[in-house]
Design a protein around this motif. Structure first.
Motif, PDB file in Angstrom:
ATOM      1  N   MET A 131       0.854  -1.188   0.000  1.00 28.93           N
ATOM      2  CA  MET A 131       0.000   0.000   0.000  1.00 28.93           C
ATOM      3  C   MET A 131       0.886   1.232   0.000  1.00 28.93           C
ATOM      4  O   MET A 131       2.005   1.209   0.495  1.00 28.93           O
ATOM      5  CB  MET A 131      -0.888  -0.008   1.238  1.00 28.93           C
ATOM      6  CG  MET A 131      -1.861   1.154   1.266  1.00 28.93           C
ATOM      7  SD  MET A 131      -2.938   1.088   2.713  1.00 28.93           S
ATOM      8  CE  MET A 131      -4.089  -0.171   2.220  1.00 28.93           C
ATOM      9  N   ASP A 191      -0.471  -6.616  -5.880  1.00 33.08           N
ATOM     10  CA  ASP A 191       0.700  -6.585  -4.988  1.00 33.08           C
ATOM     11  C   ASP A 191       1.546  -7.827  -5.241  1.00 33.08           C
ATOM     12  O   ASP A 191       2.085  -8.012  -6.333  1.00 33.08           O
ATOM     13  CB  ASP A 191       0.238  -6.443  -3.532  1.00 33.08           C
ATOM     14  CG  ASP A 191       1.336  -5.885  -2.635  1.00 33.08           C
ATOM     15  OD1 ASP A 191       2.394  -6.526  -2.535  1.00 33.08           O
ATOM     16  OD2 ASP A 191       1.149  -4.820  -2.026  1.00 33.08           O
ATOM     17  N   GLU A 244      -4.536  -5.722  -2.995  1.00 35.59           N
ATOM     18  CA  GLU A 244      -4.396  -5.285  -1.611  1.00 35.59           C
ATOM     19  C   GLU A 244      -5.537  -4.395  -1.120  1.00 35.59           C
ATOM     20  O   GLU A 244      -6.080  -4.615  -0.057  1.00 35.59           O
ATOM     21  CB  GLU A 244      -3.058  -4.569  -1.429  1.00 35.59           C
ATOM     22  CG  GLU A 244      -2.751  -4.277   0.032  1.00 35.59           C
ATOM     23  CD  GLU A 244      -1.466  -3.507   0.236  1.00 35.59           C
ATOM     24  OE1 GLU A 244      -0.951  -2.919  -0.711  1.00 35.59           O
ATOM     25  OE2 GLU A 244      -0.992  -3.492   1.385  1.00 35.59           O
ATOM     26  N   CYS A 255      -1.161  -8.117   1.093  1.00 35.55           N
ATOM     27  CA  CYS A 255       0.001  -7.344   0.668  1.00 35.55           C
ATOM     28  C   CYS A 255       0.963  -8.263  -0.071  1.00 35.55           C
ATOM     29  O   CYS A 255       0.706  -8.665  -1.192  1.00 35.55           O
ATOM     30  CB  CYS A 255       0.616  -6.688   1.897  1.00 35.55           C
ATOM     31  SG  CYS A 255       1.847  -5.467   1.481  1.00 35.55           S
ATOM     32  N   GLU A 303      -2.562  -7.644   5.752  1.00 36.42           N
ATOM     33  CA  GLU A 303      -1.773  -6.563   6.357  1.00 36.42           C
ATOM     34  C   GLU A 303      -2.668  -5.558   7.104  1.00 36.42           C
ATOM     35  O   GLU A 303      -3.085  -5.813   8.233  1.00 36.42           O
ATOM     36  CB  GLU A 303      -0.901  -5.883   5.289  1.00 36.42           C
ATOM     37  CG  GLU A 303       0.221  -5.040   5.896  1.00 36.42           C
ATOM     38  CD  GLU A 303       0.899  -4.139   4.878  1.00 36.42           C
ATOM     39  OE1 GLU A 303       0.286  -3.817   3.855  1.00 36.42           O
ATOM     40  OE2 GLU A 303       2.041  -3.719   5.135  1.00 36.42           O
ATOM     41  N   GLU A 345       3.364  -8.471   6.408  1.00 39.64           N
ATOM     42  CA  GLU A 345       3.756  -8.010   5.074  1.00 39.64           C
ATOM     43  C   GLU A 345       3.800  -9.187   4.105  1.00 39.64           C
ATOM     44  O   GLU A 345       3.259  -9.119   3.015  1.00 39.64           O
ATOM     45  CB  GLU A 345       5.127  -7.344   5.133  1.00 39.64           C
ATOM     46  CG  GLU A 345       5.727  -7.012   3.780  1.00 39.64           C
ATOM     47  CD  GLU A 345       5.072  -5.823   3.109  1.00 39.64           C
ATOM     48  OE1 GLU A 345       4.380  -5.068   3.809  1.00 39.64           O
ATOM     49  OE2 GLU A 345       5.265  -5.642   1.890  1.00 39.64           O
ATOM     50  N   ASP A 347       4.390  -4.972   9.381  1.00 35.88           N
ATOM     51  CA  ASP A 347       4.715  -3.692   8.757  1.00 35.88           C
ATOM     52  C   ASP A 347       4.014  -2.525   9.429  1.00 35.88           C
ATOM     53  O   ASP A 347       2.960  -2.074   8.991  1.00 35.88           O
ATOM     54  CB  ASP A 347       4.380  -3.703   7.271  1.00 35.88           C
ATOM     55  CG  ASP A 347       4.711  -2.353   6.643  1.00 35.88           C
ATOM     56  OD1 ASP A 347       5.406  -1.551   7.312  1.00 35.88           O
ATOM     57  OD2 ASP A 347       4.281  -2.094   5.514  1.00 35.88           O
ATOM     58  N   ARG A 351       9.568  -0.538  10.533  1.00 35.56           N
ATOM     59  CA  ARG A 351       8.598  -1.106   9.578  1.00 35.56           C
ATOM     60  C   ARG A 351       9.169  -2.332   8.846  1.00 35.56           C
ATOM     61  O   ARG A 351       9.599  -2.244   7.706  1.00 35.56           O
ATOM     62  CB  ARG A 351       8.134  -0.064   8.565  1.00 35.56           C
ATOM     63  CG  ARG A 351       7.267   1.016   9.164  1.00 35.56           C
ATOM     64  CD  ARG A 351       6.722   1.941   8.099  1.00 35.56           C
ATOM     65  NE  ARG A 351       5.922   1.203   7.127  1.00 35.56           N
ATOM     66  CZ  ARG A 351       5.543   1.702   5.951  1.00 35.56           C
ATOM     67  NH1 ARG A 351       5.881   2.922   5.613  1.00 35.56           N
ATOM     68  NH2 ARG A 351       4.812   0.984   5.138  1.00 35.56           N
ATOM     69  N   GLU A 355       9.226  -5.105   6.439  1.00 39.83           N
ATOM     70  CA  GLU A 355       8.404  -5.517   5.286  1.00 39.83           C
ATOM     71  C   GLU A 355       8.868  -6.892   4.836  1.00 39.83           C
ATOM     72  O   GLU A 355       8.911  -7.818   5.623  1.00 39.83           O
ATOM     73  CB  GLU A 355       8.475  -4.439   4.203  1.00 39.83           C
ATOM     74  CG  GLU A 355       7.938  -3.115   4.737  1.00 39.83           C
ATOM     75  CD  GLU A 355       6.886  -2.456   3.853  1.00 39.83           C
ATOM     76  OE1 GLU A 355       6.076  -3.134   3.216  1.00 39.83           O
ATOM     77  OE2 GLU A 355       6.880  -1.221   3.824  1.00 39.83           O
TER      78      GLU A 355
HETATM   79 FE1  FEO Z   1       1.286  -3.358   1.861  1.00 40.79          FE
HETATM   80 FE2  FEO Z   1       3.701  -3.127   3.856  1.00 40.79          FE
HETATM   81  O1  FEO Z   1       2.932  -2.654   2.298  1.00 40.79           O
END
Ligand code: FEO
Ligand code: CA
Ligand code: CA
Ligand code: CA
Length: 638
Positions: free
Chosen positions: A1, A117, A141, A232, A247, A326, A345, A430, A432
């Motif tokens: 996202m 995604d 997503e 995601c 996510e 993630e 994330d 964060r 990921e």
């Molecule tokens: Fe959907 Fe962590 O980006």
């Protein structure tokens, strides 16, 4: 996202807007592309000033493409990058043609969804190394209502039917894909083609299935959920199933402060809010926490399904924990156990891994069916000494007891974040995607950003205050000493309680090989790391496209990346995946044309920053999957 820091970041500068507007016409775009490609013809193995590699993984036979933001996508010289499927294209038999002015649930549930995604290429037949025929499995997503329902966004009107259309645009697509003389194409009306949506029934399994905290009015047994949300990234298993990571499920629930009675603290840990960005609670009471306090506990899981069986029901595997997953990257341990790495994330959240109790059986597919239902979930604590401790989340041990509100294993899994916090996990910038080098077993952890980290919160694993650029860590598991490794296993002991770690890459200056905001990643069959970036609207301030970078993981160019594929304006890159022979790379281009204007307001369908990939005035920009091949048919990037 799109980066969740977007609201705090500057808009597209007037100058850049002007440049993009001038380039919006197809003609202008093509002229710019031709000029950019000139002079990029390269001899094989041209590597910049460091010269050829001495050992280790093969280096990359291309030079950086230009970083500047443009309306169209671009790829390194010698390669083709063709759009394979766009939002609204037909997936299942009977799908109507895409009409951007009349998006409805019935059509959308048969068409390719929004916000593509994760992608996984799964060969046909299953278990083969087929690289010209397979199933492409793609997550959808989220939705951006400004691009789906621009009139309603403008007028503030609301139709409940719109929620059904949004739900149908979410989830996942399975596409049979075939490579012919003209490149890759989706096989129309294939029996494999399938849409999974936010309405598709799925099982809950593992220790939290049937738990009192996942029982609802619609599902008193707590074992069947309608739909999956905010898928995601993901992963695949050695037995040929696909994993979808749920996510940002908090965006779907209305949760006034303190709502949910005894679930209120739990919901607070996952960021549920009084005014969610989506209005699904207006059409479905289950998305209103004041009416159905436990429904959020049925999201935030890893979902497994079998793409080779279009009738199979997806399964939410609760043993892997509940957080804003993630992705889910699997490796076979040398003793046959399956390990799944997954990041949570959000700023100051954690890195996890799951280790199965049972062992992967390559000879009997059905024996692996429920392997992800029993095992141990661990969370990472990084020490400045360069050691990482994997802390088990086991009910009844340490703080995970009734004293802290954990009455069984289900409680620990439903409240994974709170349990991990009590264990002393390291809050990260964060976390990921995670990828494992199949030749060395080293684990790469991508950390996108954390602008909220203060100087006093800095540590070696999160070394920058106000981290706007992101970084990548490398974990080196200890050697496996105990027995002969099993077939398909990856080097190193991924179940060990301790490992070494180091910084691998700090986001920084792109022209010096430093991609910013590393997000998704993949290893190609030659063992080279590919890094996808998501700068959010920082891309406009920096004037640098998001896209895909190739990165050496050892040798003289270790940690230095080259820019291989650039997204069109406004987009981030998601879901890189390779065919087994490495000759095709699939990528998902997410949210092209989006961002904020010079007035600070979000761009809309009437004024996107590109109309990629159609470049027609009556067509919105469309998220699409792109298939990249090399013109001479060889492996991507030499
Ligand atoms: Fe959907 Fe962590 O980006
Ligand atoms: Ca992303
Ligand atoms: Ca991201
Ligand atoms: Ca990945």
């Amino acid at each position: 996202m799109a980066d969740t820091d977007e609201h705090a970041t500057p808009p597209v500068s007037p100058h850049l807007q002007d440049v993009l507007r001038k380039r919006l016409s197809r003609r202008g775009m093509l002229a710019g592309l031709a000029a950019g490609a000139a002079g990029l013809a390269l001899p094989r193995f041209a590597f910049g000033e460091e010269g050829p590699r001495e050992r280790g993984t093969p280096a990359f036979a291309f030079r950086d493409i230009p970083f500047a933001i443009q309306p169209d996508h671009r790829v390194a010289a010698g390669h083709d990058a063709k759009v394979l499927i766009r939002w609204g294209d037909p997936v299942v038999a009977g799908a109507p043609p895409f009409d951007p002015d009349a998006v409805d649930a019935a059509a959308q549930a048969m068409q390719f969804g929004t916000s593509n995604d994760f992608t996984a290429y799964m060969p046909l037949p299953r278990g083969s190394e087929a690289s010209t025929h397979g199933l492409l499995c793609v997550n959808h997503e989220y939705v951006n209502a400004r691009f789906l329902f621009p009139d309603e966004q403008r007028t503030g009107s609301f139709r409940p039917a719109r929620i059904d259309a949004e739900m149908a645009a979410h989830g996942h697509s399975v596409l049979e894909v075939l490579k012919g003389e003209d490149g890759w194409a989706v096989v129309p009306n294939s029996r494999y083609n399938r849409r999974i949506t936010a309405q598709t029934p799925m099982h809950l399994s593992g220790p939290a299935a049937g738990h009192r905290r996942v029982r609802t009015k619609d599902d008193p047994a707590g074992r069947t959920v309608r739909g999956t949300l905010c898928n995601c990234a993901g992963g695949s298993t050695p037995w040929g199933t696909v994993l979808m990571a749920e996510e940002n499920f908090d965006d779907y629930f209305r949760c006034p402060a303190g709502a949910g009675a005894d679930e209120a603290v739990n919901h607070m840990h996952y960021g549920l809010k009084p005014r969610p960005p989506l209005a699904w609670h207006k059409a479905y009471a289950r998305f209103d926490v004041t009416k159905e306090p436990r429904e959020p506990n049925r999201y935030g899981w890893i979902v497994e399904y079998d793409p080779y069986d279009p009738t199979s029901m997806p399964v939410k595997r609760t043993a892997l924990g509940r957080f804003k997953h993630e992705g889910a990257t699997t490796v076979v341990q040398p003793d046959g156990r399956l390990v799944v790495y997954s990041g949570d994330d959000e700023k100051f959240q954690y890195l996890y891994r799951f280790v199965s109790d049972g062992r992967y059986d390559p000879a009997k597919r059905s024996a692996n069916r429920d392997l992800l239902d029993a095992g141990t979930l661990y969370v990472a604590r990084f020490e400045d000494s360069g050691r990482v401790h994997w802390l088990p989340l086991v009910w009844g041990t340490g703080p995970l007891t009734p004293r802290n509100g954990f009455h069984d294993t289900g409680d620990v899994l439903i409240e994974t974040r709170r349990a991990a916090t009590l264990l002393g996990a390291t809050p990260m910038d964060r976390p990921e995607d995670v990828e494992v080098d199949p030749s060395t077993g080293k684990v790469y952890v991508l950390l996108t950003n954390n602008v909220d980290r203060t100087p006093s919160q800095v540590n070696r694993a999160n070394p920058r205050a106000f981290n706007g650029l992101g970084h990548i860590l490398e974990i080196d598991p200890p050697r496996w000493e105990r027995s002969e490794p099993v077939e398909r296993s990856v080097p190193g002991d991924h179940g060990a309680l301790r490992a070494r770690w180091d910084l691998f890459l700090l986001g920084g200056e792109p022209s010096k090989g430093r991609p910013n905001n590393p997000d998704n990643a993949a290893f190609d069959p030659q063992g080279r790391l590919w890094i996808a970036t998501d700068q959010g609207s920082y891309q406009f301030r920096r004037g640098v496209s998001d896209g895909l970078w190739a990165c050496d993981v050892d040798g003289p160019n270790r940690g230095r990346a080259r820019f291989f594929f650039a997204c069109p304006a406004g987009a981030e890159l998601c879901g890189p995946s390779f065919t087994p022979d490495g000759t095709t790379l699939f990528v998902a281009v997410q949210h092209p044309g989006q961002g904020r204007g010079a007035d600070g307001k979000p761009l809309t369908r009437d004024n996107p920053c590109t109309r990629w990939p159609d470049f027609q005035d009556d067509m919105p920009p469309r998220c699409s999957v792109v298939a990249i091949t090399r013109r001479d048919g060889g492996p991507i990037a030499g």
